[in-house]
Design a protein around this motif. Structure first.
Motif, PDB file in Angstrom:
ATOM      1  N   LEU A 128       0.037  61.341 -19.257  1.00 43.78           N
ATOM      2  CA  LEU A 128       0.539  62.650 -19.663  1.00 43.78           C
ATOM      3  C   LEU A 128       0.733  62.711 -21.183  1.00 43.78           C
ATOM      4  CD1 LEU A 128       1.083  65.093 -17.857  1.00 43.78           C
ATOM      5  CD2 LEU A 128       3.513  64.538 -17.947  1.00 43.78           C
ATOM      6  N   ALA A 129       1.194  61.608 -21.767  1.00 39.40           N
ATOM      7  CA  ALA A 129       1.397  61.586 -23.221  1.00 39.40           C
ATOM      8  C   ALA A 129       0.076  61.727 -23.974  1.00 39.40           C
ATOM      9  CB  ALA A 129       2.094  60.294 -23.635  1.00 39.40           C
ATOM     10  N   LEU A 130      -0.941  60.993 -23.537  1.00 34.73           N
ATOM     11  CA  LEU A 130      -2.202  60.971 -24.274  1.00 34.73           C
ATOM     12  C   LEU A 130      -3.060  62.207 -24.014  1.00 34.73           C
ATOM     13  CD1 LEU A 130      -3.126  57.196 -23.882  1.00 34.73           C
ATOM     14  CD2 LEU A 130      -2.336  58.358 -25.956  1.00 34.73           C
ATOM     15  N   THR A 131      -2.916  62.795 -22.813  1.00 38.06           N
ATOM     16  CA  THR A 131      -3.736  63.976 -22.512  1.00 38.06           C
ATOM     17  C   THR A 131      -3.026  65.272 -22.871  1.00 38.06           C
ATOM     18  OG1 THR A 131      -2.958  63.986 -20.203  1.00 38.06           O
ATOM     19  CG2 THR A 131      -5.009  62.803 -20.685  1.00 38.06           C
ATOM     20  N   ARG A 132      -1.827  65.459 -22.364  1.00 37.77           N
ATOM     21  CA  ARG A 132      -1.129  66.740 -22.541  1.00 37.77           C
ATOM     22  C   ARG A 132      -0.518  66.887 -23.930  1.00 37.77           C
ATOM     23  NH1 ARG A 132       1.119  70.580 -19.014  1.00 37.77           N
ATOM     24  NH2 ARG A 132       2.855  71.735 -19.911  1.00 37.77           N
ATOM     25  N   ARG A 133       0.035  65.807 -24.471  1.00 39.47           N
ATOM     26  CA  ARG A 133       0.778  65.910 -25.729  1.00 39.47           C
ATOM     27  C   ARG A 133      -0.061  65.540 -26.957  1.00 39.47           C
ATOM     28  NH1 ARG A 133       4.340  68.605 -26.873  1.00 39.47           N
ATOM     29  NH2 ARG A 133       6.023  67.268 -27.642  1.00 39.47           N
ATOM     30  N   ALA A 134      -0.825  64.452 -26.884  1.00 43.55           N
ATOM     31  CA  ALA A 134      -1.592  64.015 -28.057  1.00 43.55           C
ATOM     32  C   ALA A 134      -3.027  64.529 -28.058  1.00 43.55           C
ATOM     33  CB  ALA A 134      -1.595  62.488 -28.140  1.00 43.55           C
ATOM     34  N   HIS A 135      -3.524  64.970 -26.904  1.00 45.59           N
ATOM     35  CA  HIS A 135      -4.898  65.480 -26.796  1.00 45.59           C
ATOM     36  C   HIS A 135      -5.907  64.484 -27.385  1.00 45.59           C
ATOM     37  CE1 HIS A 135      -3.241  69.327 -25.502  1.00 45.59           C
ATOM     38  NE2 HIS A 135      -2.448  69.309 -26.558  1.00 45.59           N
ATOM     39  N   ALA A 161     -10.285  54.860 -20.804  1.00 44.40           N
ATOM     40  CA  ALA A 161     -10.846  55.777 -19.812  1.00 44.40           C
ATOM     41  C   ALA A 161     -11.178  57.131 -20.429  1.00 44.40           C
ATOM     42  CB  ALA A 161      -9.868  55.952 -18.654  1.00 44.40           C
ATOM     43  N   LEU A 162     -10.435  57.500 -21.473  1.00 39.71           N
ATOM     44  CA  LEU A 162     -10.685  58.758 -22.179  1.00 39.71           C
ATOM     45  C   LEU A 162     -11.739  58.607 -23.270  1.00 39.71           C
ATOM     46  CD1 LEU A 162      -6.992  60.009 -22.446  1.00 39.71           C
ATOM     47  CD2 LEU A 162      -8.770  60.898 -20.932  1.00 39.71           C
ATOM     48  N   GLY A 163     -12.236  57.384 -23.473  1.00 42.95           N
ATOM     49  CA  GLY A 163     -13.337  57.159 -24.398  1.00 42.95           C
ATOM     50  C   GLY A 163     -12.952  56.765 -25.805  1.00 42.95           C
ATOM     51  N   ALA A 164     -11.661  56.533 -26.058  1.00 41.03           N
ATOM     52  CA  ALA A 164     -11.210  56.200 -27.409  1.00 41.03           C
ATOM     53  C   ALA A 164     -11.450  54.731 -27.747  1.00 41.03           C
ATOM     54  CB  ALA A 164      -9.724  56.524 -27.553  1.00 41.03           C
ATOM     55  N   THR A 165     -11.454  54.425 -29.034  1.00 34.80           N
ATOM     56  CA  THR A 165     -11.391  53.051 -29.519  1.00 34.80           C
ATOM     57  C   THR A 165      -9.920  52.658 -29.589  1.00 34.80           C
ATOM     58  OG1 THR A 165     -13.401  53.284 -30.829  1.00 34.80           O
ATOM     59  CG2 THR A 165     -11.891  51.508 -31.457  1.00 34.80           C
ATOM     60  N   VAL A 166      -9.580  51.490 -29.059  1.00 34.84           N
ATOM     61  CA  VAL A 166      -8.172  51.110 -28.940  1.00 34.84           C
ATOM     62  C   VAL A 166      -7.868  49.871 -29.769  1.00 34.84           C
ATOM     63  CG1 VAL A 166      -6.331  50.386 -27.371  1.00 34.84           C
ATOM     64  CG2 VAL A 166      -7.991  52.096 -26.624  1.00 34.84           C
ATOM     65  N   ILE A 167      -6.843  50.005 -30.629  1.00 42.44           N
ATOM     66  CA  ILE A 167      -6.277  48.875 -31.372  1.00 42.44           C
ATOM     67  C   ILE A 167      -4.938  48.547 -30.722  1.00 42.44           C
ATOM     68  CG2 ILE A 167      -5.496  47.996 -33.603  1.00 42.44           C
ATOM     69  CD1 ILE A 167      -7.141  50.253 -34.915  1.00 42.44           C
ATOM     70  N   ALA A 168      -4.770  47.322 -30.250  1.00 43.18           N
ATOM     71  CA  ALA A 168      -3.548  46.919 -29.550  1.00 43.18           C
ATOM     72  C   ALA A 168      -2.728  45.977 -30.416  1.00 43.18           C
ATOM     73  CB  ALA A 168      -3.899  46.242 -28.233  1.00 43.18           C
ATOM     74  N   VAL A 169      -1.428  46.223 -30.492  1.00 38.66           N
ATOM     75  CA  VAL A 169      -0.506  45.374 -31.242  1.00 38.66           C
ATOM     76  C   VAL A 169       0.477  44.745 -30.265  1.00 38.66           C
ATOM     77  CG1 VAL A 169       1.242  45.270 -33.053  1.00 38.66           C
ATOM     78  CG2 VAL A 169      -0.703  46.836 -33.286  1.00 38.66           C
ATOM     79  N   VAL A 208      -1.113  57.389 -32.411  1.00 43.23           N
ATOM     80  CA  VAL A 208      -0.264  56.200 -32.291  1.00 43.23           C
ATOM     81  C   VAL A 208       0.603  56.359 -31.050  1.00 43.23           C
ATOM     82  CG1 VAL A 208       1.586  54.829 -33.331  1.00 43.23           C
ATOM     83  CG2 VAL A 208      -0.197  55.832 -34.784  1.00 43.23           C
ATOM     84  N   TYR A 209       0.619  55.312 -30.239  1.00 41.74           N
ATOM     85  CA  TYR A 209       1.432  55.283 -29.022  1.00 41.74           C
ATOM     86  C   TYR A 209       2.510  54.232 -29.248  1.00 41.74           C
ATOM     87  CZ  TYR A 209       2.301  54.883 -23.925  1.00 41.74           C
ATOM     88  OH  TYR A 209       2.858  54.869 -22.666  1.00 41.74           O
ATOM     89  N   ASP A 210       3.766  54.689 -29.387  1.00 44.25           N
ATOM     90  CA  ASP A 210       4.827  53.777 -29.836  1.00 44.25           C
ATOM     91  C   ASP A 210       6.027  53.743 -28.885  1.00 44.25           C
ATOM     92  OD1 ASP A 210       6.561  52.147 -31.211  1.00 44.25           O
ATOM     93  OD2 ASP A 210       7.225  53.723 -32.570  1.00 44.25           O
ATOM     94  N   PRO A 211       6.102  52.700 -28.037  1.00 48.79           N
ATOM     95  CA  PRO A 211       7.295  52.488 -27.230  1.00 48.79           C
ATOM     96  C   PRO A 211       8.282  51.503 -27.877  1.00 48.79           C
ATOM     97  CG  PRO A 211       5.516  51.137 -26.388  1.00 48.79           C
ATOM     98  CD  PRO A 211       5.002  51.795 -27.638  1.00 48.79           C
ATOM     99  N   VAL A 212       8.056  51.161 -29.152  1.00 41.90           N
ATOM    100  CA  VAL A 212       8.795  50.073 -29.805  1.00 41.90           C
ATOM    101  C   VAL A 212       9.776  50.572 -30.852  1.00 41.90           C
ATOM    102  CG1 VAL A 212       8.598  47.938 -31.142  1.00 41.90           C
ATOM    103  CG2 VAL A 212       6.888  48.484 -29.393  1.00 41.90           C
TER     104      VAL A 212
END
Length: 320
Positions: A128-135, A161-169, A208-212
């Motif tokens: 929901l965060a990546l599709t509805r809020r961040a598009h 799954a949405l086709g993005a390039t992902v950098i993981a920290v 940026v996806y930040d739970p930290v």
């Protein structure tokens, strides 16, 4: 009588207790609980610091998988004997529990209980965060902080799954390996790498996806491209960062708050539609949930300790 892991007063730590078996009220179902997924919110609720902490006494455990034993007045679905997953907000760390019938989702026959129980919050948050809020778009770069945690790993999978390039920290070689196995294109060690320099060298972040929170948020914000979107998911570091308005102004950056559980209060349909789509993705083999620990209910405190001490990857699940 049933066994439950309860917070009984605001001043005392949660403990195992014997309580009367619950009875479903109007609009509720009684579940025989097969598994309960733990979340960082459970730690905060145990301490009384979560935004939606119930009044004690209450049973911890936000999300469960179980079988319907009994239905309350007015409930026609799910039926007795159905296997469902539900986000109830509390009540999961017990042998039985009552939950809203209209929040119950059917569980695919082949989905193990420990997967279903830990599926909703983590995958629902990321989707929901990546599709509805961040598009998030397929041509963009997603930067995931805390990438080996419960929501972090799902953000990697949903991003891919949405086709993005992902950098993981993440922190340390073991957690980086877990993030890489989840599909991350690039992995960075939060203890040893210069996150700002490394992300910029990879072309910068569009989302940026930040739970930290804390210092990682500050580095990620400065590594953003123009018109980037920064999702504030949580503050596992314990540090709620202050946002420098000059940076978001100059780069036209959007900082977006996201609280998944809040949708139960103002847009329940969006949440349930998202989860239904995710269940389809799982059935199609597009998602590979990672459960690092399965702990018996008798050791529920040990399960919480795994979260608090950062000793888990993916989900920790408790089984009665």
């Amino acid at each position: 009588m049933i066994t439950a892991f309860q917070v009984q007063t605001p001043q005392t730590a949660p403990k195992l207790v014997q309580i009367a078996a619950p009875t479903p009220k109007k609009g509720q179902v009684l579940l025989k609980i097969e598994a309960c997924g733990l979340n960082f919110a459970d730690l905060l609720m145990a301490k009384g610091t979560y935004q939606d902490t119930p009044e004690p006494p209450f049973t911890l455990g936000l999300e469960v998988c179980g079988t319907v034993l009994e239905v309350g007045e007015g409930v026609t679905h799910p039926e007795i004997g159905a296997r469902v997953a539900v986000f109830g907000g509390q009540g999961g760390l017990a042998e039985q529990g009552v939950f809203p019938a209209d929040l119950c989702l059917p569980v695919p026959d082949k989905m193990p209980a420990e997967v279903a129980a830990g599926f909703m919050v983590a995958y629902g948050t990321s989707h929901l965060a990546l599709t509805r809020r961040a598009h998030l778009r397929a041509d963009e770069t997603l930067l995931v902080l805390g990438a080996a945690g419960g929501v972090g790993l799902t953000a990697i999978e949903v991003g891919k799954a949405l086709g993005a390039t992902v950098i993981a920290v993440a922190r340390g070689a073991d957690k980086l390996a877990v993030a890489k196995a989840a599909g991350a294109d690039h992995v960075l060690d939060s203890d040893n790498d210069d996150i700002l320099a490394a992300v910029k060298a990879l072309g910068g972040a569009d989302v940026v996806y930040d739970p930290v929170g804390g210092d990682l948020f500050k580095a990620a914000l400065r590594a953003c491209n123009r018109e980037a979107r920064v999702l504030t998911i949580g503050f596992a570091s314990g540090d709620v960062p202050q946002i420098p308005a000059n940076i978001i102004l100059v780069k036209n950056i959007s900082v977006i708050g996201f609280y998944w559980g809040g949708y139960l209060k103002f847009n329940q349909a969006a949440l349930l539609d998202s989860l239904a789509e995710l269940m389809t993705w799982w059935a199609d083999g597009r998602l590979k949930p990672h459960v690092s620990h399965i702990v018996p209910l008798a050791q529920a405190q040990d399960a919480l300790d795994l979260l608090e001490k950062r000793k888990s990857t993916g989900k920790v699940v408790v089984t009665p």
